[in-house]
Motif scaffolding. Sequence first.
Motif, PDB file in Angstrom:
ATOM      1  N   THR A 217       0.859  -1.177   0.000  1.00  0.00           N
ATOM      2  CA  THR A 217       0.000   0.000   0.000  1.00  0.00           C
ATOM      3  C   THR A 217       0.892   1.222   0.000  1.00  0.00           C
ATOM      4  N   LEU A 221      -0.090   8.229   5.527  1.00  0.00           N
ATOM      5  CA  LEU A 221      -0.768   7.482   6.593  1.00  0.00           C
ATOM      6  C   LEU A 221      -1.724   8.435   7.311  1.00  0.00           C
ATOM      7  N   LYS A 225      -6.960   7.445   3.861  1.00  0.00           N
ATOM      8  CA  LYS A 225      -6.334   6.316   3.152  1.00  0.00           C
ATOM      9  C   LYS A 225      -6.668   4.970   3.798  1.00  0.00           C
ATOM     10  N   GLN A 227      -5.439   2.702   5.879  1.00  0.00           N
ATOM     11  CA  GLN A 227      -4.561   1.519   5.868  1.00  0.00           C
ATOM     12  C   GLN A 227      -4.909   0.528   6.978  1.00  0.00           C
ATOM     13  N   ILE A 230      -6.528  -2.607   5.766  1.00  0.00           N
ATOM     14  CA  ILE A 230      -5.645  -3.612   5.161  1.00  0.00           C
ATOM     15  C   ILE A 230      -4.959  -4.420   6.250  1.00  0.00           C
ATOM     16  N   VAL A 244       4.106  -1.330   3.724  1.00  0.00           N
ATOM     17  CA  VAL A 244       3.452  -0.027   3.824  1.00  0.00           C
ATOM     18  C   VAL A 244       4.468   1.047   3.444  1.00  0.00           C
TER      19      VAL A 244
END
Length: 394
Positions: A217, A221, A225, A227, A230, A244
């Motif tokens: 990804t 951050l 987004k 994350q 995920i 990441v």
Amino acid sequence: MKILTFSTLFPNTEKPGHGIFVETRLRHLVASGRVDARVMAPVGWFPSSNPRFGEHARLARVPRAENRHGIPVLHPRYPVLPKIGMNVAPLLLAQAVKPAIGRLIDEGFDFDLIDAHYFYPDGVAAAMLARHFNKPLVITARGSDITLLPTFPLPRRMILWAARRADHVITVCNALRDEVVALGVDAQRVTSLRNGVDLQLFRPTERVAGQPFTLLTVGHLVPVKAQELIIGALPLLPDVRLVVAGDGPNRQMLHDLAARLDVSGRVDFLGAVPQAQLRAHYGAADALVLASSREGWANVLLESMACGTPVVASRVYGTPEVVAAPEAGVLMAERTPQGVADAVAALRAQYPDRAATRRYAERFSWDDTTAGQLALFDDILNRRLRQPSRAFAC
């Protein structure tokens, strides 16, 4: 033609990845040989470059002028008022930049058109400046400037004011065009010109056999987004690792989440990665994952595909226009950890040929976008020549 690109979203020596999509589009436009460009990329004023002030100090170290890829860039300072500044930001930005533009004209660069990016505060300030200097204006909408900021009453009114006073509005995807028209802008004055991808920089690499299935990804951050979705999917994907690439305020939260879910050993945090180094990471991954809640046109999707790596992405705004074929990747049915895991499983079950993914990306060179800009700018300037007495209305 001479154009002045105006935006606070533009790379600089301290933040070389900041707004790189604006710079990339401009570089391709200049490469056409038909445009002479200068960039006005204002930077928030801060009194000290002492490292203890962190991000503010970095901005203070940005030079007043630099040359990027042969294009002169100016970084005048403008005041930023925390908390109370949102509603007055366009006016403060315009007033701070006006003398710098005046000097640019006095020094011989009497530009033909202002090419502004991001509607608020940049586009609104650009509309004020275009009226002051009596120049045509094109504003490009790029994402949250249209999908989020109009939810605030005063910014919404100012965005609409700027859009109606611009000679034309560009959006980076059809979904954003629909949003701009829904705000009340005449559809005939809104054109969708999607972003392209640098097919020379982003291309397939040699891959190492026998590696675990790897997700990548790429992005800041930050909450939009997402994350965490995920990382939250990793317990459902026990043989998968995650890389990441990016930094931002959510980094510690993401580290803590990985530890709490007992997947830290399968998550590699790279920090911020320069764009020129991303190719190796795209090439090494089996899939890029983008779980954003909002995206205009996510450049990372095409960058990954150009390296032969398919994507898993949330179904938001312009993303379905990018991920529009099986060889491109899979769209999530829902933005949850389960939705990420299901989409990854679907991709693995029918994994595309990586050469086909690259061929799909090759449809998205910058050529069409550059041609569209040139045609649009030509039309605006020709109309201006036919109406020499035109002035911007209040």
